[in-house]
Design a protein around this motif. Structure first.
Motif: not given
Lengths: 303, 305, 323
Positions: C20-49
């Motif tokens: 349970v204390r080991r890092r999952r394989s692919g966690a870093a890659w998942e982090g990148v994708v999740e960061a992209t999702i965050y960025a997309t979401g925030l960008f769109t909202i800022v744009l529309l507002v």
């Protein structure tokens, strides 16, 4: 599993059970538990502690749902959490694989440890933890895919099977262990949702078994099922307890009495904060409860 | 209600004032049916009229050739092609951002005051008049980014409105995926991202596609923002996609509007022809969306059984 | 199954506490994708507002850069869309378009609200399920027809009729003519939201009403409609916002007179039509361009206010029946 590898020690109850401890209540637990266990030799545990709870509390925002719970859950035994609705038993169960993380505003205090590691710790990966501590939910929740894909989903995502034949073996094994194989072996490609409620629940159990967990949590697994389906799941739980540590939340006291080796009774007061009232071997809890409130509950006087 | 003959259960029969009540009831219910019919007649009128008047204009030449003599002869082929390019660009720009934002809002954003505010904004953005999107497009793409009046500016402006529609519908279908199957996956030790990709998104996909189809249909028929950011009437241009992106836009909706208002001497029949082509394009997307939604509800009811 | 055992056991039976204390394989890659999702979401909202902000900023230039008097903008009784840079010659006030919008919206609501609500009652409470589905689909198709087509067909069918029968406006083109057509554009929205509200009324409300001896009409009138009243209100408000924002039909059918209309039967030009007809020839340095942006900002604020209010009302309705 079909290969019998149980190393159950039938007699060492007194010494081993001395690890059973309880913080609140002020009753001499050790003596009582030991006495009860001696009185009725239990088939239970392999003296190993699977999960150790120390002063666990759960907050939902400003509301304290569970307070000061401490006890040990033993390996390869079934532990039942019982109590009236709203006593925090499901909340407590969801701490064991950190499903509460998903509900914003939830805070867990105290420690829950596995082999000396606090699973609430920052260095613990909740996702990794859930792979070892599986969960079966109140309502059967098969994925909207075929029976086969339902089982394969976890192993595939976690990379547990190297080849197609390995995956097929794993699927068969999981379904057999969940006592579902004979009923579904000819329709593995049909949607999981086409099964009956009881079968769906066993499918969900098989799905959990396929990722080879150490502990299986069951949150009122039979509450949405009819009596016959319930009996089948109970049979299955007894079989699985030979190889797995099972923690089951149930509102059905008969069920707790039928399937579990240990029972924890929780109760919430006026302020809706759940506390552990009594934790004993099941037989003892139901025949000679130490606490008046336990006795009231099991004899149906409230709750 | 008829009582058995010979029994004294006359109270079971409808009393006189009850008959009057039933009469009123039937009148009111009749009126609601009448209202329904009135509401639905315009579809029949519009569709019927456009087809009746427009069908004679639809020839192979009209659909596949470029305009001659300021569009009074020849066809509207460039307009059809450029409308296609515009819609493709709208999809390319709006879908990734729309679905990404919806995933962010439904799966990742933490509930709270901020999320509530954002949701309120998003919901209301779908209700913003289309001409306001046109003004925004003009201010942002033309004035601030310094773009020329062109196909990509028109597409980007229409994409903004499509974005609002896609976010709203995608978020709704993501939220309608039951928590149970999400938790089922998470409890197997499958990460949140993988659960989103392999469980939640596939489940929500038909709903998301429905929203995208509706957004395309809307973009195809939208005229007001196109007027604001500037389009031109049918003209022969190179149809090479890379070159045409910076050319002035030609779209069906504007072609129709332009011919209605400016087309003195423009053959009446050809206006109806354009209207028919526009209606067909819009209805194709609209009907596929409706069909897909119907399929979803069918599957849903099967699943429940 | 024995074959699967060794391969999986190797992973599965590793010490739990270690695992349970080991890092999952692919966690870093998942982090990148999740960061992209965050960025997309925030960008769109800022744009529309950003829309509101940008419209306001472009519009306010009229007063603060070009020194056009604020009072004149809000009170001058005409909206002449001359492309001029001469502040003396520029005669543009929002009052006339605003009143024109009000007239058209009023006509729209008078027609669309009774029609829409009656249809909603019919499909929600009376129609058999198949008919209900059919009408709902038809209403959605109606909502999907481009409004420029409504304007076009209206120009050919309604305008000559109005001209010959009533002689309203400019050759049959008037606020009334436009309002009649806009009603059919707003009505699907009213139906859809009112129907949702009626459907949300719990079944036991109806059953209780029947158990008390109500007939169907009484149950609908005294129990179901009152229970759904906030949703119905929201439906009307959203229909209103739709009418206020409608552009193409009013541009084609309302006549286009830029002065203050005193009756709905006059030729008029609404806010949306003013923007659409004026923006094309408003050059970058003219006073007209910021004036139209300002008109757009006012239009946006009005519709935003209406939809936010409707949303709050709907929220109230949802909470009422939340179980």
């Amino acid at each position: 599993m079909t290969n019998e590898t149980t190393t159950t020690t039938e007699t060492g109850a007194e010494t081993n059970l001395s690890t059973g401890r309880m913080a609140g209540g002020g009753v001499d637990v050790k003596a009582t538990v030991a006495a009860a266990a001696a009185a009725s030799p239990k088939k239970t545990s392999t003296d190993q502690v699977a999960l150790s709870l120390n002063n666990v509390g759960v907050w939902y925002g400003q509301h304290e749902a569970v307070q000061g719970v401490s006890f040990d859950i033993y390996q390869r035994a079934t532990t039942a959490l019982i109590g009236p609705s709203g006593c925090g038993k499901s909340t407590l169960l969801r701490c064991f694989n950190r499903m509460n993380d998903l509900i914003p505003g939830t805070r867990v205090t105290g420690t829950i440890s596995v082999e000396g590691v606090d699973i609430m710790g920052k260095d613990v990966d909740a996702v990794q933890l859930r792979r070892h501590v599986g969960m079966v939910f109140q309502k059967p929740n098969p994925f909207p895919m075929s029976i086969k894909e339902n089982i394969a989903f976890g192993p595939k995502r976690l990379g547990l099977a190297k080849s197609k034949s390995q995956m097929d073996d794993l699927i068969e094994e999981s379904l057999r262990d969940a006592a579902l194989w004979d009923e579904v072996k000819d329709k593995l490609d049909e949607p999981g949702t086409s099964l009956s409620g009881g079968q769906q629940q066993r499918l969900c159990i098989a799905r959990v078994l396929a990722v080879k967990p150490d502990i299986i949590l069951m949150d009122e697994p039979c509450s949405a099922l009819d009596p016959i389906a319930t009996l089948k799941i109970e049979d299955l739980m007894r079989t699985l307890a030979k190889d797995y540590t099972i923690v089951v939340v149930t509102h059905n006291m008969q069920q707790a009495a039928r399937v579990s080796d240990w029972t924890a009774f929780l109760l919430a007061g006026e302020e809706r904060t759940g506390r552990l009232i009594e934790y004993s071997p099941t037989e003892q809890l139901f025949t000679t409860p130490r606490d008046k409130r336990t006795e009231d509950y099991i004899t149906g006087r409230f709750g | 209600m008829s009582a058995l003959p010979g029994t004294s259960s006359s109270w079971l029969r409808t009393p006189p004032e009850g008959k009057r009540k039933n009469f009123y009831q039937n009148v009111v219910f009749g009126l609601t049916i009448l209202a329904t019919i009135v509401v639905l007649t315009p579809i029949v009128i519009v569709a019927g009229y456009v087809v009746r008047e427009g069908l004679s204009a639809i020839t192979l030449e009209f659909l596949t050739e470029g305009p001659r003599r300021d569009g009074a002869e020849g066809g509207i082929w460039p307009v059809i092609v450029l409308t296609g390019y515009t819609l493709i660009l709208v999809v390319v720009m709006a879908v990734p951002f729309g679905v990404g934002s919806a995933v962010f809002l439904s799966e990742y954003a933490r509930p709270g005051r901020l999320l509530r505010l954002i949701n309120l904004t998003i919901i209301n953005l779908a209700g913003v008049p289309s001409i306001v999107y046109g003004l925004f497009g003009a201010a942002f793409f033309l004035d601030i980014l310094g773009g020329e009046k062109s196909l990509w500016v028109v597409s980007a402006t229409l994409a903004l409105q499509a974005l609002a529609i896609i976010i709203t519908s995608a978020r709704e279908s993501l939220l309608s995926v039951t928590r149970g199957i999400r938790e089922g996956s998470l409890a197997l030790g499958v990460s949140k991202l993988r659960t989103t990709f392999f469980i939640t998104l596939p489940q929500a996909l038909p709903g998301i596609i429905t929203g995208v189809l509706l957004a395309i249909s809307r973009a195809a028929g939208e005229t007001a923002p196109v007027i604001v950011v500037g389009a031109i009437l049918a003209k022969n241009v190179s149809l090479n996609p890379s070159a045409v992106i910076n050319e002035r836009a030609q779209v069906l909706s504007f072609e129709l509007y332009g011919r209605i208002t400016e087309g003195i001497g423009y053959p009446e029949e050809r206006k109806w022809g354009i209207a028919l082509v526009l209606l067909t394009v819009v209805l194709i997307f609209n009907l596929s969306a409706l069909f897909l939604r119907w399929r979803i509800s069918q599957l849903g009811s099967v699943r429940r059984n | 199954m024995a074959a699967a055992q060794p391969a999986t056991d190797e992973v599965a039976r590793r010490s739990l506490s270690e695992s349970v204390r080991r890092r999952r394989s692919g966690a870093a890659w998942e982090g990148v994708v999740e960061a992209t999702i965050y960025a997309t979401g925030l960008f769109t909202i800022v744009l529309l507002v950003g829309i509101l902000f940008l419209l306001g900023q472009q519009g306010l230039r009229l007063f603060f850069e070009m020194d056009y008097p604020i009072g004149k903008f809000f009170t001058f009784g005409n909206a002449i869309t001359d492309n001029t840079t001469d502040i003396e010659k520029f005669r543009f006030g929002i009052l006339a378009p605003l009143i024109a919008t009000m007239w058209v919206t009023l006509v729209t609501l008078i027609i669309a609200v009774p029609l829409g609500l009656a249809t909603a009652v019919y499909i929600s409470e009376l129609a058999p399920p198949r008919v209900r589905l059919l009408i709902k689909s038809a209403a959605e198709l109606l909502a999907g027809v481009p409004t420029v087509l409504f304007g076009f067909v209206g120009l050919f069918l309604l305008v000559p009729f109005v001209r010959d029968q009533f002689g309203w406006g400019a050759g049959g083109m008037s606020g009334m003519t436009a309002g009649i057509v806009v009603a059919f554009i707003a009505v699907p929205l009213i139906i859809s939201i009112a129907d949702d509200a009626l459907q949300a009324v719990p079944l036991d409300f109806k059953e209780n009403a029947y158990a008390l001896g109500c007939n169907k009409l009484q149950a609908i009138w005294f129990v179901i409609i009152p229970a759904a009243i906030s949703g119905i209100t929201a439906a009307v408000m959203l229909g209103m916002a739709r009418a206020i924002g409608e552009t193409m039909t009013v541009l084609i059918l309302a006549g286009g007179n830029s002065s203050i209309p005193e009756a709905p039967t006059e030729s008029m030009r609404t806010m949306t039509a003013t923007i659409a007809s004026g923006f094309g020839n408003a050059s970058a340095y003219s006073l007209l361009r910021p004036a139209l942006f300002m008109t757009g900002a006012v239009l946006f604020l009005i519709t935003l206010f209406t939809t936010v209010l409707a949303d709050l009302v709907l929220d109230k309705q949802r909470k009422k029946f939340a179980r």
